[in-house]
Design an enzyme around this catalytic site. Structure first.
Site, PDB file in Angstrom:
ATOM      1  N   LYS A 158       0.467   0.299   7.157  1.00  0.00           N
ATOM      2  CA  LYS A 158       1.029  -1.052   7.083  1.00  0.00           C
ATOM      3  C   LYS A 158       1.845  -1.381   8.334  1.00  0.00           C
ATOM      4  CE  LYS A 158       3.217   0.006   3.336  1.00  0.00           C
ATOM      5  NZ  LYS A 158       2.704   1.392   3.217  1.00  0.00           N
ATOM      6  N   THR A 159       2.731  -0.470   8.653  1.00  0.00           N
ATOM      7  CA  THR A 159       3.551  -0.688   9.833  1.00  0.00           C
ATOM      8  C   THR A 159       2.678  -0.744  11.080  1.00  0.00           C
ATOM      9  OG1 THR A 159       5.315   0.513   8.722  1.00  0.00           O
ATOM     10  CG2 THR A 159       5.556   0.173  11.063  1.00  0.00           C
ATOM     11  N   GLY A 174       0.809  -1.208   0.000  1.00  0.00           N
ATOM     12  CA  GLY A 174       0.000   0.000   0.000  1.00  0.00           C
ATOM     13  C   GLY A 174       0.836   1.249   0.000  1.00  0.00           C
ATOM     14  N   THR A 211      -0.447   4.426   4.845  1.00  0.00           N
ATOM     15  CA  THR A 211      -1.757   3.797   4.904  1.00  0.00           C
ATOM     16  C   THR A 211      -1.891   2.865   6.101  1.00  0.00           C
ATOM     17  OG1 THR A 211      -0.896   2.230   3.297  1.00  0.00           O
ATOM     18  CG2 THR A 211      -2.358   3.933   2.474  1.00  0.00           C
ATOM     19  N   HIS A 231     -11.541  26.757 -14.004  1.00  0.00           N
ATOM     20  CA  HIS A 231     -11.796  25.407 -13.480  1.00  0.00           C
ATOM     21  C   HIS A 231     -13.123  25.374 -12.734  1.00  0.00           C
ATOM     22  CE1 HIS A 231      -8.066  23.434 -14.417  1.00  0.00           C
ATOM     23  NE2 HIS A 231      -7.312  24.248 -13.693  1.00  0.00           N
ATOM     24  N   HIS A 285      -7.413  31.439 -14.306  1.00  0.00           N
ATOM     25  CA  HIS A 285      -7.230  30.000 -14.510  1.00  0.00           C
ATOM     26  C   HIS A 285      -8.091  29.215 -13.517  1.00  0.00           C
ATOM     27  CE1 HIS A 285      -4.635  26.444 -15.562  1.00  0.00           C
ATOM     28  NE2 HIS A 285      -5.093  26.058 -14.382  1.00  0.00           N
ATOM     29  N   GLU A 286      -7.956  29.553 -12.267  1.00  0.00           N
ATOM     30  CA  GLU A 286      -8.724  28.822 -11.248  1.00  0.00           C
ATOM     31  C   GLU A 286     -10.219  29.091 -11.386  1.00  0.00           C
ATOM     32  OE1 GLU A 286      -7.455  26.487  -9.649  1.00  0.00           O
ATOM     33  OE2 GLU A 286      -5.350  26.958 -10.023  1.00  0.00           O
TER      34      GLU A 286
HETATM   35  P1  ADP Z   1       2.945   2.833   6.413  1.00  0.00           P
HETATM   36  O1  ADP Z   1       3.769   1.872   7.179  1.00  0.00           O
HETATM   37  O2  ADP Z   1       1.883   2.192   5.578  1.00  0.00           O
HETATM   38  O3  ADP Z   1       3.733   3.817   5.627  1.00  0.00           O
HETATM   39  P2  ADP Z   1       2.281   3.712   9.029  1.00  0.00           P
HETATM   40  O4  ADP Z   1       1.742   2.466   9.600  1.00  0.00           O
HETATM   41  O5  ADP Z   1       3.666   4.031   9.383  1.00  0.00           O
HETATM   42  O6  ADP Z   1       2.123   3.715   7.462  1.00  0.00           O
HETATM   43  O7  ADP Z   1       1.325   4.906   9.422  1.00  0.00           O
HETATM   44  C1  ADP Z   1       1.811   6.069  10.020  1.00  0.00           C
HETATM   45  C2  ADP Z   1       0.846   6.578  11.049  1.00  0.00           C
HETATM   46  O8  ADP Z   1      -0.372   6.984  10.457  1.00  0.00           O
HETATM   47  C3  ADP Z   1       0.450   5.529  12.051  1.00  0.00           C
HETATM   48  O9  ADP Z   1       1.350   5.468  13.104  1.00  0.00           O
HETATM   49  C4  ADP Z   1      -0.902   6.009  12.506  1.00  0.00           C
HETATM   50  O10 ADP Z   1      -0.773   6.973  13.503  1.00  0.00           O
HETATM   51  C5  ADP Z   1      -1.466   6.644  11.281  1.00  0.00           C
HETATM   52  N1  ADP Z   1      -2.324   5.708  10.544  1.00  0.00           N
HETATM   53  C6  ADP Z   1      -2.087   5.228   9.319  1.00  0.00           C
HETATM   54  N2  ADP Z   1      -3.077   4.403   8.920  1.00  0.00           N
HETATM   55  C7  ADP Z   1      -3.953   4.334   9.940  1.00  0.00           C
HETATM   56  C8  ADP Z   1      -5.182   3.636  10.143  1.00  0.00           C
HETATM   57  N3  ADP Z   1      -5.703   2.836   9.201  1.00  0.00           N
HETATM   58  N4  ADP Z   1      -5.825   3.808  11.313  1.00  0.00           N
HETATM   59  C9  ADP Z   1      -5.320   4.618  12.252  1.00  0.00           C
HETATM   60  N5  ADP Z   1      -4.167   5.297  12.129  1.00  0.00           N
HETATM   61  C10 ADP Z   1      -3.478   5.182  10.981  1.00  0.00           C
HETATM   62 ZN    ZN Z   2      -5.250  24.148 -13.557  1.00  0.00          ZN
HETATM   63 MG    MG Z   3       5.855   1.746   7.151  1.00  0.00          MG
END
Ligand code: ADP
Ligand code: ZN
Ligand code: MG
Length: 662
Positions: free
Chosen positions: A258-259, A252, A256, A478, A474-475
């Site tokens: 993942k970590t 992802g 998003t 749009h 321009h804006e």
């Molecule tokens: P990735 O590893 O996908 O780049 P992270 O897990 O490091 O993203 O996300 C960074 C921070 O953003 C997390 O520590 C959290 O605070 C917030 N965050 C991201 N996604 C979520 C989620 N689905 N729900 C709640 N907090 C989120």
């Molecule tokens: Zn434009």
């Molecule tokens: Mg990460």
């Protein structure tokens, strides 16, 4: 140059800069941002010990040597005196070393008798030493006087000699070696643990993150909950004959979650959790990474059931053989070792590997084969409800005014990843603090969105009045086209406050609802809106500027995809003309595809794309010409106050119903 960002990508921040995998203290927040990486405290207790041990050993040996090997206490005499002592019968036994003759006043037999009697040799019998002289008659002299003699090449100080010859040089070399590696930085602390995995073992619950702290990523969450469940009670799965995947790969965009998800797994699963970063494997010495992988899996097997989490897998998982830099042996070996290890156990052994990457397209295809990361989970950007849930989580610790509507905020932030939303809440709170208010208001959120969307305000950037006028028109173009295009998302805000890099202004539309499908008409409508910026420049100034580059990029792409992907052309109606480079993960057929059609078709695609753009542009220019007054009114107001909110804009733009559908 003007640039409209209609879908307002969250480009302000992403969560890819987190590096929590090094000995981070337990986090109980799930707070807005990752904590900065902590420097790994040196783990060299063992190492220090060995240095001190050597120093101590040398000292002890010297001491023992001087106490026991007390032959140094011998009286040093001239060679002639020595010979006389032999002739006189005072010397009964001679030790011949490399450099000395040492004479003793007693034979071996007498000595042992004396020892039994409890006395020490030196006090009881005389001992003389003389520097060795090349004298051929010496041995004959000893024989004549019945003196025992024996050779002792070590020179009478065997221990000291040993120390001087071996231990001290080795010790010095060791010190130099150590200093050298210390110079090389972090490696110094790891000299003794070169091939040791740097994985951080996380105790259950230590991360303080639970699945409840993750919102939005429902599919991924369900998948990982299953994994946790399996590790908690594998019997149930084995009984039914279900198969649990060996490896799960989280894919992802940055930020998003993942970590975060992986941390939640660590927090929920009652098993050992090894976490490490793909970059941890990569070292400057070939073979070290491979050794680390081996060590990691060895540990994991001993501790099973357990989870291994490799964050930023792309650091080692990059596909082999494409390196332009003459190949990277080290990474290749590391990757190979990882593949070997993953093949080397089966899922029932209770080791599950979790990976995360935001660049699945660079991963080596071998990693994705069955038996390795055979399950890939897309951790997508959150939808409306997901965003609202994430906002709720992150604002739980923030004091909000009661009328703050998080759903409204969520609606205004399509395309935001979790990390952006976390950042947004923080920004809003900061704004409230700056204004010395006790509670965060809806307006704070509005301003925070602006900030996150287009970077920090840069009022300092000076535009010439003429440039500013162009941006305003321009804006306004749009916005006006959006306003008068049936089915188009309503304009939420127009701004010509210069912000960040690239964007000189933007028009923000709020989708009335989350869109997963677009009809043909709606795509055309979007193309119209994108062309509206340049159209306005054309209508008002009679000439065009470079400010529409990004708009054109996107509108051209849309028009082209209508022909190639959506089957919306006349000639190739309902056909897909594949030409894109697909990611092995996200694509449908697993291969990078170039175009699979003839040159003539390519020509048709190009012509058809051009025709669509031409037609739409003509329509847009007509529309704006007709509405020139409104255009001027909007632009004037923009120049005046830099920002126009939706209500004010609608008044100036007139009734959309008055315009015929395109
Ligand atoms: P990735 O590893 O996908 O780049 P992270 O897990 O490091 O993203 O996300 C960074 C921070 O953003 C997390 O520590 C959290 O605070 C917030 N965050 C991201 N996604 C979520 C989620 N689905 N729900 C709640 N907090 C989120
Ligand atoms: Zn434009
Ligand atoms: Mg990460």
């Amino acid at each position: 140059m003007p640039d409209a960002d209609h879908s307002h990508h969250a480009n302000g921040s992403n969560g890819s800069n987190d590096k929590w995998q090094f000995l981070q203290p337990p986090q109980s927040d799930g707070g807005p941002r990752e904590q900065p990486p902590l420097i790994r405290p040196p783990s060299r207790g063992q190492f220090r010990f060995s240095i001190w041990f050597i120093a101590l050993a040398v000292m002890v040996l010297l001491l023992v040597n001087s106490l026991v090997g007390n032959r140094q206490m011998a009286t040093t005499v001239d060679y002639s005196t020595f010979k006389n002592l032999v002739t006189d019968g005072q010397i009964k036994r001679v030790r011949i070393t490399d450099n000395y003759y040492v004479g003793l006043g007693a034979t071996e037999a007498e000595l042992s008798r004396l020892r039994e009697a409890g006395s020490t040799t030196t006090t009881a019998v005389g001992e003389w030493r003389t520097v060795r002289v090349e004298d051929p008659g010496f041995v004959a002299l000893l024989d004549d006087n019945g003196v025992q003699y024996f050779a002792d090449p070590q020179g009478g100080r065997p221990l000291l000699g040993l120390i001087l010859q071996w231990v001290v040089p080795l010790g010095l070399m060791f010190l130099v070696w150590r200093l050298m590696f210390k110079r090389l930085g972090s490696m110094g602390s790891n000299v003794m643990a070169f091939g040791k995995s740097r994985a951080q073992v996380v105790a259950e619950g230590e991360t303080g993150v639970r699945f409840a702290d993750v919102a939005g990523a429902d599919e991924a969450k369900a998948e990982l909950e299953e994994v946790v469940d399996f590790l908690k009670s594998p019997e149930r799965y084995v009984e039914i004959g279900g198969k649990i995947p060996k490896g799960v790969l989280l894919v992802g965009a940055p930020g998003t979650g993942k970590t975060l998800l992986a941390r939640a797994v660590a927090g929920e699963a009652s098993v050992t959790f090894f976490r490490l970063n793909g970059a941890d494997f990569v070292e400057m010495f070939v073979g070290v990474g491979a050794a680390r992988v081996r060590d990691l899996f060895k540990q994991a097997r001993e501790k099973s059931p357990c989870i291994i989490f490799i964050d930023e897998l792309d650091a080692i998982g990059k596909s082999r053989g494409v390196a332009m830099t003459g190949g990277n042996d080290e990474r290749e070996q590391t990757l190979n070792q990882l593949l070997v290890e993953m093949d080397g156990f089966d899922a029932r052994s209770g080791v599950i590997i979790l990976g995360a990457t935001n660049r699945p397209e660079v991963l080596d295809a071998a990693l994705l084969r069955p038996g390795r990361f055979d399950r890939q989970v897309l951790v997508d950007k959150p939808d409306l409800t997901g965003r609202e849930a994430i906002l709720k989580i992150h604002s739980a610790t923030v004091k909000l005014e009661p009328e703050v509507d998080l759903l409204e905020v969520a609606r205004a932030t399509p395309g935001f990843a979790g990390a952006d939303l976390a950042n947004l809440v923080n920004e809003a709170a900061l704004l409230a603090v700056r204004a010395r208010r006790k509670l965060v208001s809806q307006r704070d959120f509005g301003e925070a969105i602006d900030k996150v969307v287009a970077g920090l305000e840069k009022r300092s950037r000076v535009l010439s009045p003429k440039e500013k006028e162009i941006v305003a028109f321009h804006e306004a173009g749009h916005a006006l086209v959006a306003h008068h295009t049936p089915g188009s998302d309503p304009v939420r805000k127009i701004s010509i406050v210069p912000r960040g890099l690239g964007a000189l202004g933007y028009t923000m539309q709020t989708p009335a609802e989350e869109r997963f499908l677009l009809t043909e008409k709606e795509i055309l409508g979007r193309i119209d809106v994108l062309l509206g910026g340049r159209g306005a420049e054309q209508v008002v100034f009679g000439e065009i500027s470079t400010g529409a580059a990004n708009d054109l990029d996107r509108s051209t792409d849309m028009a082209k995809r209508m022909v190639t992907d959506f089957g919306m052309s006349e000639k190739f109606a309902n056909m897909r003309l594949p030409y894109r480079q697909e990611s092995p993960l996200l694509g449908h057929n697993g291969h990078a595809v170039n175009r699979e059609y003839s040159e003539a078709t390519q020509q048709y695609i190009d012509e058809e794309t051009a025709r669509i753009i031409r037609d739409r542009y003509r329509r847009v220019v007509d529309l704006l010409r007709e509405r020139r007054d409104a255009l001027k009114a909007v632009a004037a107001r923009l120049l005046e106050q830099e920002v126009l909110e939706s209500d004010e804009f609608s008044q100036l733009a007139g009734s959309p119903a008055a315009v015929a559908a395109g």
